[in-house]
Design a protein around this motif. Structure first.
Motif, PDB file in Angstrom:
ATOM      1  N   VAL A   1       0.962  -1.191  -0.072  1.00 33.59           N
ATOM      2  CA  VAL A   1      -0.229  -0.085   0.427  1.00 33.59           C
ATOM      3  C   VAL A   1       1.024   1.072   0.190  1.00 33.59           C
ATOM      4  CG1 VAL A   1      -2.201   1.378   0.973  1.00 33.59           C
ATOM      5  CG2 VAL A   1      -1.862  -0.970   1.256  1.00 33.59           C
TER       6      VAL A   1
ATOM      7  N   GLY B   1       1.098   3.806  -3.629  1.00 40.49           N
ATOM      8  CA  GLY B   1       1.050   4.967  -2.988  1.00 40.49           C
ATOM      9  C   GLY B   1       2.051   6.085  -3.402  1.00 40.49           C
TER      10      GLY B   1
ATOM     11  N   LEU C   1      -6.454   1.506  -0.928  1.00 42.35           N
ATOM     12  CA  LEU C   1      -5.631   2.008  -1.677  1.00 42.35           C
ATOM     13  C   LEU C   1      -6.591   2.757  -3.256  1.00 42.35           C
ATOM     14  CD1 LEU C   1      -2.929   0.662  -3.548  1.00 42.35           C
ATOM     15  CD2 LEU C   1      -2.488   2.357  -2.614  1.00 42.35           C
TER      16      LEU C   1
ATOM     17  N   LYS D   1      -8.154   5.117  -0.077  1.00 49.86           N
ATOM     18  CA  LYS D   1      -7.708   7.122  -0.397  1.00 49.86           C
ATOM     19  C   LYS D   1      -7.902   7.578  -0.853  1.00 49.86           C
ATOM     20  CE  LYS D   1      -2.491   7.567  -0.280  1.00 49.86           C
ATOM     21  NZ  LYS D   1      -1.132   7.751  -0.168  1.00 49.86           N
TER      22      LYS D   1
END
Length: 361
Positions: free
Chosen positions: A128, A132, A179, A182
């Motif tokens: 992650v 990211g 993800l 987010k």
């Protein structure tokens, strides 16, 4: 696909906004892989030189520092391998220009040489964080999952694709969900599994009820199922494949339109997993499905001619020219095509993308 190989009836300009696919794409879209981090004989294509034909550009590849670390890294091809490689600044500027033109640019994780096994929660968290970071560094639109080889396999006894228990499956699902949360509704999520990990699941799933089968058989099915409401596009690789049994009970082999027709029909109609009528993989929406094909004979086994590509699209979107296979419906809203790769298409004088551009004209 990997480093060493490898318009229909009138459609709206953009697909309607629906749950799980809120990112705007053309009604007919073309996705392709850009060899950004390596050279393999196809020639280097700068991001700025990617033709407008390509609506989704998958940067190939983000790879892990080790198979189980979850720590994904992405770097542009070294100049010693790719003398024409652009600078980081030029690359980022070209991505912005593509996005300003309505294109989506994703980081593709895996490939033939990038085995990723998220066996632990620590590996999940590293995935992650590192993915990211790549998305943020390059201002990307999302993520393509191209796990191959031994990345995904089902532990013995993990027989229910709707309730997986294998850590590599559970942790991947959790990582992608994190993800997606987010980055919100505009996050683009695509997947490029091989037929072994998807359609073979109609006949075999994991090691089987009594063990002894290849534990990778159908191993993408729980991932696709769990993430189907977040999935923008599934483009199974209809190449580098052995024979696969279709919904007609017959084995289908590569080489003509019948193979991608039969394989895609399974995604659009749904199918029992491991022959169990009580365990059905439900159909995906047509706008979530594209057909993955090699751009040239150099790109991978299973290349079919532009005529056969057109026949595949005609059959599935119009119900015409289907040949010996009778699909279980007609799907005019099927999204389009994916190809390995943009570079091999350039190498082959853009035959694949030009044919798609001309489709329906």
């Amino acid at each position: 696909m990997g480093q060493t190989s490898q318009a229909a009836e009138s459609a709206p300009d953009t697909a309607p906004t629906t749950a799980g696919s809120t990112a705007e794409l053309p009604g007919r879209a073309l996705a392709g892989y850009l060899h950004s981090s390596f050279a393999n004989g196809s020639g280097y294509t700068r991001m700025a030189d990617v033709p407008d034909s390509w609506d989704i550009v998958n940067l190939s590849f983000g790879e892990p520092t080790s198979p189980t670390s979850g720590d994904i890294r992405f770097e542009l091809c070294p100049q010693a391998e790719c003398p024409e490689v652009e600078s980081e600044e030029e690359f980022k500027s070209a991505i912005e220009a593509k996005q300003a033109a309505g294109k989506k640019v994703l980081i593709s994780i895996g490939g033939a040489n990038g085995q990723v096994r998220l066996e632990t929660e620590a590996a999940r968290d590293a995935f992650v964080d590192s993915v990211g970071s790549i998305i943020d560094t390059y201002g990307l639109d999302g993520l393509d999952i191209d796990f191959e080889g031994n990345s995904l396999a089902l532990d013995e006894g993990d027989t229910d694709f709707k309730n997986p228990t294998s850590p590599v499956i559970v942790n991947l699902i959790s990582a992608v969900e994190t993800l997606a949360e987010k980055y919100g509704d505009d996050f683009v999520l695509t997947m490029a599994p091989e037929t072994f990990f998807v359609q073979l699941g109609h006949q075999f799933y994991g090691s089987g009820e009594w063990g002894g089968q290849d534990a990778r058989a159908g191993a993408y099915l729980p991932v696709i199922h769990a993430l189907r409401d977040r999935l923008t596009l599934l483009h199974v690789q209809n190449y580098n494949s052995g024979p696969i049994m279709g919904l007609d009970g017959k084995q289908h082999t590569m080489g003509t339109a019948e193979f991608p027709i039969a394989m895609t029909d399974m995604l659009l109609a749904g199918f029992p997993v491991a022959g169990d009528e009580d365990a059905v993989f439900e159909p995906l929406r047509p706008d979530q499905v594209a057909i993955g094909l090699p751009a040239s004979t150099n790109a991978g086994n299973g290349h079919i001619s532009p005529t056969e590509v057109t026949r595949t699209l005609d059959c599935l979107t119009k119900g015409t020219d289907c040949g010996s296979y009778e699909p279980h419906g007609t799907w005019p809203d099927m999204r389009g095509l994916m190809s390995w790769s943009i570079n091999w298409d350039e190498f082959n004088d853009r035959e694949f993308s030009r044919n798609f551009d001309a489709y329906g004209d």
